[in-house]
Design a protein around this motif. Structure first.
Motif, mmCIF file in Angstrom:
data_model
loop_
_atom_site.group_PDB
_atom_site.id
_atom_site.type_symbol
_atom_site.label_atom_id
_atom_site.label_comp_id
_atom_site.label_asym_id
_atom_site.label_seq_id
_atom_site.Cartn_x
_atom_site.Cartn_y
_atom_site.Cartn_z
ATOM 1 N N THR A 1 0.689 3.544 -3.141
ATOM 2 C CA THR A 1 0.166 5.272 -3.415
ATOM 3 C C THR A 1 1.092 6.519 -3.738
ATOM 4 O O THR A 1 1.558 7.136 -4.161
ATOM 5 N N LEU B 1 -7.031 4.134 -0.003
ATOM 6 C CA LEU B 1 -4.836 3.828 0.262
ATOM 7 C C LEU B 1 -4.627 3.638 1.456
ATOM 8 O O LEU B 1 -4.582 3.464 1.954
ATOM 9 N N ASN C 1 -5.786 2.183 -11.283
ATOM 10 C CA ASN C 1 -4.910 1.549 -10.852
ATOM 11 C C ASN C 1 -4.286 1.079 -11.783
ATOM 12 O O ASN C 1 -2.678 1.027 -12.381
ATOM 13 N N LEU D 1 1.115 -1.362 0.079
ATOM 14 C CA LEU D 1 0.008 0.210 -0.141
ATOM 15 C C LEU D 1 1.047 1.425 0.379
ATOM 16 O O LEU D 1 0.596 2.201 -0.553
#
Length: 353
Positions: A128, A144, A320, A124
């Motif tokens: 991010t 996130l 994403n 994460l």
């Protein structure tokens, strides 16, 4: 394991010459299923891929093998084309039930090892930071950050994927008694994707050089996702799209009589399909370069790219993936000298060169 060639049995189809495919479902996915191929060998059946780790998928695999007069406990080995969960997901359960070995290319084995051993939150934090650098807006980054703060960090597929115990070495024949199956390294979709060339006369005597188990590298009607090779610890600037295009040409030179992919259906005329895909990606690169007449971040480029639905209808997680694909195309354009980063931007923008 003998069935009438070409006759579908439930979700099983025989392709002749000791080769079958089983349609193993992928839950909640438009692809529908993975074609798990079964290859008869003198030591017992070998699977090429295994399908998604899900009870319904496991039951379908078991039922398909039973329709062939065998079972999961009889599996001798598992050859994985690449590490994605719709291909590698059930490998561990197959090995637990049968004692089968699992083989994978070293580059994808490293992905599995890294995913299993990552500290909580590493992914994460990485994604991010990547999305921030790509120009993602705050409303996309907020979930996130919230997941990181709340500790909801170990829900991604692949966190318990089986570690392979054998390495697939490009160019080598796999140790399958009575068969000639050669590994062809085809990076692009993943860094360690392999196709598997069955160097045997086609059972219907179709012209060409044997058959090719193509995984996701070469599909008859869709193009595989080509995004960045994600590794939080590696700063190497890779070129996945360039790898994929080179791999397509490598497969074309094999000139197989037939391709047995992991999705959709078997097909012939590899050269025509490779030309279509090369043309598709060249058209896409040209289209993206035209978009870069004005400087854009990777996120802004992804928003303007053509997808299978409008950007505002693309689900959160798929955005994403789309941004990763946009970045892979940008890297290719930069490597070709057809685009360049604009100095001093934060986030960085790119413009046509």
């Amino acid at each position: 394991m003998t069935k009438e060639w070409g006759r579908p049995v439930s979700q099983v189809t025989e392709h002749g010459g000791g080769v079958w495919s089983i349609e193993v479902p992928i839950p909640d996915n438009p692809l529908g299923h993975t074609l798990v191929h079964v290859l008869d060998t003198d030591d017992g059946p070998v699977l090429i891929d295994t399908g998604w780790d899900d009870p319904a998928s496991w039951d379908t695999l078991a039922d398909g093998l039973a329709a062939l007069g065998t079972s999961v406990t009889d599996i001798h080995g598992v050859v994985i084309t690449h590490h994605h969960p719709d291909h590698h997901g059930l490998s561990g359960q197959v090995r637990d039930a049968s004692g089968a070995w699992i083989a994978m290319h070293a580059a994808d084995t490293e992905v599995v090892r890294r995913t299993r051993s990552a500290e909580p939150g590493t992914w994460l934090d990485y994604i991010t930071a990547k999305l921030t650098a790509a120009g993602a807006p705050d409303d996309h980054l907020a979930p996130l950050r919230a997941a990181r703060e709340s500790g909801r960090m170990r829900t991604l597929p692949g966190l318990s994927a089986a570690l392979p115990d054998r390495e697939i070495v490009p160019g080598d024949l796999l140790p399958l008694t009575g068969r000639r199956l050669r590994a062809i390294w085809t990076p692009g979709h993943t860094p360690g994707h392999v196709c598997l060339h069955l160097e045997e006369t086609h059972p219907a005597n179709l012209p060409g050089n044997g058959r090719l188990f193509s995984g996701d590298h070469l599909l008859p009607g869709i193009t595989p996702h080509i995004g960045l090779y994600e590794d939080p610890d590696d700063t190497t600037v890779t070129d996945p799209l360039g790898d994929y295009l080179d791999s397509l040409e490598r497969v074309e030179r094999l000139a197989p009589a037939e391709v047995l992919p992991a999705h959709q259906h078997a097909f012939t005329d590899v050269a025509a399909r490779v030309r279509e895909l090369l043309g598709h990606h060249e058209d896409r690169l040209n289209g993206l370069r035209a978009l870069l007449a004005t400087p854009l971040t990777p996120w802004q480029l992804a928003e303007r790219m053509e997808w299978n639905r409008p950007w505002d209808q693309i689900p959160y997680g798929s955005r994403n993936i789309a941004v990763s694909e946009a970045e892979a195309h940008l890297r290719r354009l930069v490597k070709l000298g057809r685009a360049e980063a604009v100095p001093g931007g934060d986030p960085v923008t790119y413009v046509a060169a």
